[in-house]
Write a protein that holds these residues in place. Structure first.
Motif, PDB file in Angstrom:
ATOM      1  N   ARG A 117      23.109  44.532  45.846  1.00 23.71           N
ATOM      2  CA  ARG A 117      24.005  43.448  46.246  1.00 23.71           C
ATOM      3  C   ARG A 117      24.505  43.653  47.674  1.00 23.71           C
ATOM      4  O   ARG A 117      24.599  42.708  48.460  1.00 23.71           O
ATOM      5  N   ALA A 118      24.851  44.886  48.007  1.00 28.22           N
ATOM      6  CA  ALA A 118      25.399  45.168  49.340  1.00 28.22           C
ATOM      7  C   ALA A 118      24.369  44.918  50.430  1.00 28.22           C
ATOM      8  O   ALA A 118      24.682  44.352  51.487  1.00 28.22           O
ATOM      9  N   ILE A 119      23.128  45.333  50.201  1.00 28.13           N
ATOM     10  CA  ILE A 119      22.076  45.108  51.194  1.00 28.13           C
ATOM     11  C   ILE A 119      21.839  43.617  51.382  1.00 28.13           C
ATOM     12  O   ILE A 119      21.678  43.118  52.515  1.00 28.13           O
ATOM     13  N   ALA A 120      21.850  42.876  50.277  1.00 32.87           N
ATOM     14  CA  ALA A 120      21.671  41.429  50.373  1.00 32.87           C
ATOM     15  C   ALA A 120      22.825  40.801  51.146  1.00 32.87           C
ATOM     16  O   ALA A 120      22.624  39.909  51.986  1.00 32.87           O
ATOM     17  N   LYS A 121      24.047  41.264  50.892  1.00 33.75           N
ATOM     18  CA  LYS A 121      25.218  40.730  51.593  1.00 33.75           C
ATOM     19  C   LYS A 121      25.116  40.997  53.089  1.00 33.75           C
ATOM     20  O   LYS A 121      25.412  40.132  53.916  1.00 33.75           O
ATOM     21  N   ALA A 122      24.705  42.214  53.439  1.00 36.42           N
ATOM     22  CA  ALA A 122      24.580  42.566  54.857  1.00 36.42           C
ATOM     23  C   ALA A 122      23.536  41.698  55.546  1.00 36.42           C
ATOM     24  O   ALA A 122      23.726  41.246  56.677  1.00 36.42           O
ATOM     25  N   ARG A 231      38.643  48.784  29.872  1.00 33.36           N
ATOM     26  CA  ARG A 231      37.850  49.078  31.074  1.00 33.36           C
ATOM     27  C   ARG A 231      36.919  47.915  31.404  1.00 33.36           C
ATOM     28  O   ARG A 231      36.750  47.558  32.587  1.00 33.36           O
ATOM     29  N   GLU A 232      36.346  47.311  30.378  1.00 31.74           N
ATOM     30  CA  GLU A 232      35.461  46.160  30.605  1.00 31.74           C
ATOM     31  C   GLU A 232      36.247  44.968  31.126  1.00 31.74           C
ATOM     32  O   GLU A 232      35.768  44.235  31.996  1.00 31.74           O
ATOM     33  N   TRP A 233      37.465  44.771  30.602  1.00 32.75           N
ATOM     34  CA  TRP A 233      38.298  43.687  31.120  1.00 32.75           C
ATOM     35  C   TRP A 233      38.690  43.917  32.574  1.00 32.75           C
ATOM     36  O   TRP A 233      38.806  42.972  33.355  1.00 32.75           O
ATOM     37  N   GLU A 234      38.921  45.175  32.940  1.00 31.32           N
ATOM     38  CA  GLU A 234      39.241  45.488  34.337  1.00 31.32           C
ATOM     39  C   GLU A 234      38.126  44.969  35.250  1.00 31.32           C
ATOM     40  O   GLU A 234      38.379  44.374  36.308  1.00 31.32           O
ATOM     41  N   LYS A 235      36.879  45.203  34.845  1.00 29.97           N
ATOM     42  CA  LYS A 235      35.744  44.735  35.656  1.00 29.97           C
ATOM     43  C   LYS A 235      35.627  43.217  35.617  1.00 29.97           C
ATOM     44  O   LYS A 235      35.355  42.585  36.639  1.00 29.97           O
ATOM     45  N   MET A 236      35.826  42.633  34.433  1.00 28.85           N
ATOM     46  CA  MET A 236      35.705  41.181  34.314  1.00 28.85           C
ATOM     47  C   MET A 236      36.750  40.461  35.165  1.00 28.85           C
ATOM     48  O   MET A 236      36.472  39.435  35.790  1.00 28.85           O
ATOM     49  N   ARG A 237      37.973  41.003  35.227  1.00 32.49           N
ATOM     50  CA  ARG A 237      39.049  40.345  35.967  1.00 32.49           C
ATOM     51  C   ARG A 237      38.847  40.390  37.481  1.00 32.49           C
ATOM     52  O   ARG A 237      39.579  39.742  38.229  1.00 32.49           O
ATOM     53  N   LEU A 238      37.860  41.157  37.924  1.00 30.55           N
ATOM     54  CA  LEU A 238      37.584  41.201  39.355  1.00 30.55           C
ATOM     55  C   LEU A 238      36.706  40.040  39.813  1.00 30.55           C
ATOM     56  O   LEU A 238      36.548  39.823  41.009  1.00 30.55           O
ATOM     57  N   HIS A 239      36.134  39.239  38.874  1.00 23.12           N
ATOM     58  CA  HIS A 239      35.158  38.247  39.305  1.00 23.12           C
ATOM     59  C   HIS A 239      35.732  37.146  40.203  1.00 23.12           C
ATOM     60  O   HIS A 239      35.019  36.654  41.079  1.00 23.12           O
ATOM     61  N   PRO A 240      37.028  36.734  40.081  1.00 26.14           N
ATOM     62  CA  PRO A 240      37.532  35.762  41.055  1.00 26.14           C
ATOM     63  C   PRO A 240      37.560  36.320  42.482  1.00 26.14           C
ATOM     64  O   PRO A 240      37.273  35.606  43.446  1.00 26.14           O
ATOM     65  N   ILE A 241      37.902  37.612  42.610  1.00 28.16           N
ATOM     66  CA  ILE A 241      37.946  38.237  43.934  1.00 28.16           C
ATOM     67  C   ILE A 241      36.539  38.372  44.494  1.00 28.16           C
ATOM     68  O   ILE A 241      36.285  38.072  45.666  1.00 28.16           O
ATOM     69  N   GLN A 242      35.607  38.806  43.650  1.00 26.44           N
ATOM     70  CA  GLN A 242      34.224  38.955  44.103  1.00 26.44           C
ATOM     71  C   GLN A 242      33.636  37.602  44.504  1.00 26.44           C
ATOM     72  O   GLN A 242      32.937  37.485  45.514  1.00 26.44           O
ATOM     73  N   ARG A 245      35.044  36.537  47.873  1.00 24.77           N
ATOM     74  CA  ARG A 245      34.444  37.284  48.976  1.00 24.77           C
ATOM     75  C   ARG A 245      33.069  36.732  49.334  1.00 24.77           C
ATOM     76  O   ARG A 245      32.682  36.729  50.499  1.00 24.77           O
ATOM     77  N   ILE A 246      32.336  36.243  48.331  1.00 21.25           N
ATOM     78  CA  ILE A 246      31.017  35.670  48.585  1.00 21.25           C
ATOM     79  C   ILE A 246      31.132  34.400  49.419  1.00 21.25           C
ATOM     80  O   ILE A 246      30.333  34.148  50.320  1.00 21.25           O
ATOM     81  N   LEU A 247      32.171  33.594  49.164  1.00 21.50           N
ATOM     82  CA  LEU A 247      32.263  32.246  49.744  1.00 21.50           C
ATOM     83  C   LEU A 247      33.151  32.137  50.975  1.00 21.50           C
ATOM     84  O   LEU A 247      33.015  31.185  51.747  1.00 21.50           O
ATOM     85  N   ARG A 248      34.065  33.080  51.165  1.00 18.42           N
ATOM     86  CA  ARG A 248      35.160  32.854  52.107  1.00 18.42           C
ATOM     87  C   ARG A 248      34.716  32.674  53.560  1.00 18.42           C
ATOM     88  O   ARG A 248      35.415  32.025  54.345  1.00 18.42           O
ATOM     89  N   ASN A 249      33.586  33.221  53.938  1.00 16.17           N
ATOM     90  CA  ASN A 249      33.143  33.109  55.335  1.00 16.17           C
ATOM     91  C   ASN A 249      32.218  31.918  55.578  1.00 16.17           C
ATOM     92  O   ASN A 249      31.675  31.776  56.671  1.00 16.17           O
TER      93      ASN A 249
END
Length: 375
Positions: A117-122, A231-242, A245-249
């Motif tokens: 994902r990071a390489i694709a983002k870059a 722990r799984e919910w912690e990861k799931m709750r990050l999806h609005p932030i992720q 970050r994909i769209l903001r620029n």
């Protein structure tokens, strides 16, 4: 003077044994340079030869390294590994500029997914910058050509985004038609409360892309048949932030990115990720939250049947003033039930052509007005 290094991943970790292990794993799929000296890391970042920086969280030094990377190599994507499990801490890392966070102890496949994902983002960032540099050169030829180029970009994005969402929806067979319903439900409600054309455009794209951040959620969590653990919910709750970050620029998706970021906020301030309250929440995100909840309640699942429209509306009324904006709930009740039924029925039909969601709503409202005038 450092010699040129043909590497796309820079690994900084002061711990020799761990650095050796990670370098061996990363090098199997990506050219990798591993170092343990933070001052050398800064020089290598400045060289502009790397797509991704991978590093373990080491307190203030890590935040300093993030700042250095953002200043010297703004196109570089940053992957941070850490043992901390606090969602607020992870949010702080994202806010600081980290592209992806991998919690340790981690599965190496999970690290590989983050690297991909990071390489694709870059690469996207570099391509976008090259494109905009080209656009700047066109300015001297007249604003009209620039406007035409930007309009073409937006149309191309529109086609690509619809195709992307259709592909994402295939990850969950239960969500057939969900994307179209939440968009058309949102736009019908937006028409009822009188949002302007620009707001409806932001709402349409935000509703379409609301779960794009789930690209970063492993299938094992996204498709888990039972309840998620903490722990799984912690990861799931990050999806609005992720997703944000994909769209903001992307300039024309600025309004849509607010919907993506805020669609799990609540009117009473108990939502996530930022615990916004009342009118602090973007109006489009407030509209979407109601449309999304309505579709979720009225849709069948493997483990349960959906509610009737009357049952779902009663549930929405109970949550007015706590989860949802009470004024928008009142507007929801003014929409004829037949409109929701027509939009739901349409979403379940098989189709292959691309279409305008706004046109669907305009035609629906016009046909209803015409019917009322005739009768």
């Amino acid at each position: 003077m450092l010699e040129p290094i043909n590497s796309s991943v820079l690994l900084y970790d002061p711990h020799n044994e761990r650095r050796t292990t990670l370098k061996r794993f990363i090098s199997a799929n990506h050219p990798c340079k591993a170092i343990g000296d933070i001052s050398v890391a800064g020089e290598l970042i400045a060289s502009g030869q790397f797509d991704v920086l991978v590093t373990e969280f080491e307190g203030d030094d890590s935040f300093e390294l993030i700042s250095t990377a953002q200043f010297l190599a703004p196109d570089m994507a940053l992957v941070m590994t850490t043992e901390a499990e606090s969602s607020r801490f992870v949010v702080d890392l994202f806010r600081a500029g980290v592209s992806d966070v991998v919690l340790r102890p981690f599965d190496l496949d999970e690290l590989e997914t983050a690297l991909t994902r990071a390489i694709a983002k870059a690469e996207i960032s570099k391509s976008r910058n090259r494109y905009y540099e080209g656009l700047e050169g066109q300015i001297v030829e007249g604003n009209s050509k620039l406007e035409q180029a930007l309009e073409g970009i937006e149309k191309s994005y529109g086609v690509t985004l619809k195709a992307l969402i259709q592909e994402l929806e295939t990850r969950d067979a239960e969500t057939h038609g969900h994307s179209e319903r939440v968009v058309t439900y949102s736009l019908r409600l937006a028409h009822e409360i009188g949002l302007d054309q620009e707001q409806r455009r932001d709402l349409e794209l935000g509703a379409l892309l609301h779960d794009i951040g789930k690209i970063g959620v492993p299938d094992a969590i996204l498709r888990k048949p039972g309840k998620l653990d903490e722990r799984e919910w912690e990861k799931m709750r990050l999806h609005p932030i992720q997703g944000h970050r994909i769209l903001r620029n992307i300039s024309f998706l600025e309004g849509a990115s607010r919907v993506v970021l805020q669609h799990h906020e609540r009117w009473d301030g108990k939502g996530y990720p930022n615990k916004l309250r009342g009118n602090e929440i973007d109006i489009c995100a407030r509209v979407f939250a109601i449309a999304d909840a309505f579709d979720a309640m009225t849709s069948d699942r493997v483990y349960s049947r959906g509610m009737t429209f009357d049952e779902a509306y009663e549930e929405l009324k109970k949550c007015a003033g706590s989860q949802f904006d009470p004024e928008i709930i009142e507007a929801f009740n003014l929409v004829p039930r037949t409109d929701w039924e027509i939009l739901r029925s349409r979403s379940l039909k098989e189709r292959h052509e691309l279409f305008s969601f706004q046109t669907i709503i305009d035609e629906l409202v016009y046909s209803q007005r015409h019917f009322e005038m005739v009768h």
